[in-house]
Design a protein around this motif. Structure first.
Motif, PDB file in Angstrom:
ATOM      1  N   GLY A  61       0.789  -1.209   0.000  1.00 22.84           N
ATOM      2  CA  GLY A  61       0.000   0.000   0.000  1.00 22.84           C
ATOM      3  C   GLY A  61       0.829   1.271   0.000  1.00 22.84           C
ATOM      4  N   ALA A  63       1.045   5.201   1.933  1.00 19.88           N
ATOM      5  CA  ALA A  63       0.636   6.079   3.031  1.00 19.88           C
ATOM      6  C   ALA A  63       1.295   7.438   2.827  1.00 19.88           C
ATOM      7  CB  ALA A  63       1.048   5.497   4.384  1.00 19.88           C
ATOM      8  N   LYS A 160       4.865  10.933   0.860  1.00 23.85           N
ATOM      9  CA  LYS A 160       4.190   9.701   0.455  1.00 23.85           C
ATOM     10  C   LYS A 160       5.193   8.554   0.417  1.00 23.85           C
ATOM     11  CE  LYS A 160       2.091   7.700  -3.674  1.00 23.85           C
ATOM     12  NZ  LYS A 160       1.646   7.996  -5.045  1.00 23.85           N
ATOM     13  N   GLU A 191      -0.685   6.866  11.048  1.00 27.59           N
ATOM     14  CA  GLU A 191      -1.131   6.869   9.654  1.00 27.59           C
ATOM     15  C   GLU A 191      -0.738   5.566   8.958  1.00 27.59           C
ATOM     16  OE1 GLU A 191      -2.862   7.991   6.116  1.00 27.59           O
ATOM     17  OE2 GLU A 191      -3.026   8.997   8.059  1.00 27.59           O
ATOM     18  N   GLN A 194      -2.824   2.536  10.538  1.00 28.29           N
ATOM     19  CA  GLN A 194      -4.233   2.557  10.130  1.00 28.29           C
ATOM     20  C   GLN A 194      -4.379   2.193   8.655  1.00 28.29           C
ATOM     21  OE1 GLN A 194      -5.637   6.463  11.339  1.00 28.29           O
ATOM     22  NE2 GLN A 194      -6.153   5.749  13.399  1.00 28.29           N
ATOM     23  N   THR A 195      -3.403   2.601   7.841  1.00 28.88           N
ATOM     24  CA  THR A 195      -3.435   2.233   6.416  1.00 28.88           C
ATOM     25  C   THR A 195      -3.253   0.725   6.261  1.00 28.88           C
ATOM     26  OG1 THR A 195      -2.525   4.385   5.775  1.00 28.88           O
ATOM     27  CG2 THR A 195      -2.352   2.602   4.166  1.00 28.88           C
ATOM     28  N   LYS A 198      -6.460  -1.143   7.072  1.00 25.75           N
ATOM     29  CA  LYS A 198      -7.475  -1.095   6.012  1.00 25.75           C
ATOM     30  C   LYS A 198      -7.168  -2.061   4.881  1.00 25.75           C
ATOM     31  CE  LYS A 198      -8.467   3.791   6.928  1.00 25.75           C
ATOM     32  NZ  LYS A 198      -8.246   5.180   6.441  1.00 25.75           N
TER      33      LYS A 198
END
Length: 232
Positions: A61, A63, A160, A191, A194-195, A198
């Motif tokens: 992912g 973040a 990022k 951050e 939590q990413t 998900k």
């Protein structure tokens, strides 16, 4: 076993054995136990209950750290001439196409991120054997293959990051510098966690977050109690 230095002994004395700290306490403690003469990076390591050998359990992912990484990120944009100015205006360090492809084929990889466009991937694709082992190969899933190169450069420069679970089931990510205030390290860590939460694969069974540790360069790892992390 290697002999511990004086600073390492002091750092270990400040961490209670077998204790898992709250995320907030850990971000304060990591600053307290760091004694390097340079501005150490702060890293988070997350062991997940997934089998990365199975495609349906791969966790990957992006973040965007609210306070950035604290690192200077060198960005190369491989694009068509009509996009070069857009990339430069966004802050790209190197911009071009055929000339940089030739440099990379000659062994040059002195960058941290490479961003490119879908229309030139046919040319960039042949660099896979060089860029792949260095984790520099552009990938649509990480946002580094896009027609909007200016936006991609701005996001990367702004904090990022992309992450991927390794073959042992662990995600490693840099979340700032030890010079950051503890609350900013905490918010960056939150951050990322939590990413990751998900992105839990539906095929993953049992405990998803097996362990979380935070550390700085050359410091011991600090265990974090997962129940103290909001939103995971």
């Amino acid at each position: 076993m290697a002999r511990l230095t004086k600073n390492q002994k002091v750092a270990l004395s400040k961490i209670e054995a077998n204790k898992a700290y709250s995320l907030q306490d850990a971000t304060n403690l990591v600053k307290d136990i760091t004694n390097t003469k340079f501005d150490s990076s702060v890293d988070i390591d997350v062991r997940l209950g997934v089998d990365p050998r199975k495609a349906n359990q791969m966790v990957r992912g992006i973040a965007t750290l609210p306070h950035g990484t604290g690192k200077t990120v060198r960005v190369l944009v491989l694009c068509t001439p009509d996009k070069e100015q857009e990339a430069k205006d966004a802050g790209a360090d190197f911009v071009g196409l055929d000339d940089y492809i030739a440099k990379i084929e000659g062994g040059w990889t002195d960058v941290d991120i490479i961003i490119t466009m879908p229309s030139v991937m046919a040319k960039v694709g042949r660099l896979g054997r060089i860029l792949g082992p260095r984790n520099l190969m552009p990938n649509p899933k990480s946002g580094t293959v896009t027609a909007d190169v200016g936006k991609a450069v701005t996001e990367v420069k702004g904090g990022k990051i992309d992450f991927k679970v390794d073959k042992t089931g662990i995600i490693h990510a840099s979340i700032g510098k030890v010079s950051f205030p503890a609350d900013k390290i905490y918010e960056n860590a939150l951050e990322v966690l939590q990413t990751i939460s998900k992105l839990k694969p539906s095929a993953a069974k049992g405990t998803y977050f097996k362990s979380i540790h935070i550390s700085s360069t050359m410091s011991p790892g600090i265990a974090i109690e997962t129940k103290t992390v909001a939103g995971i």
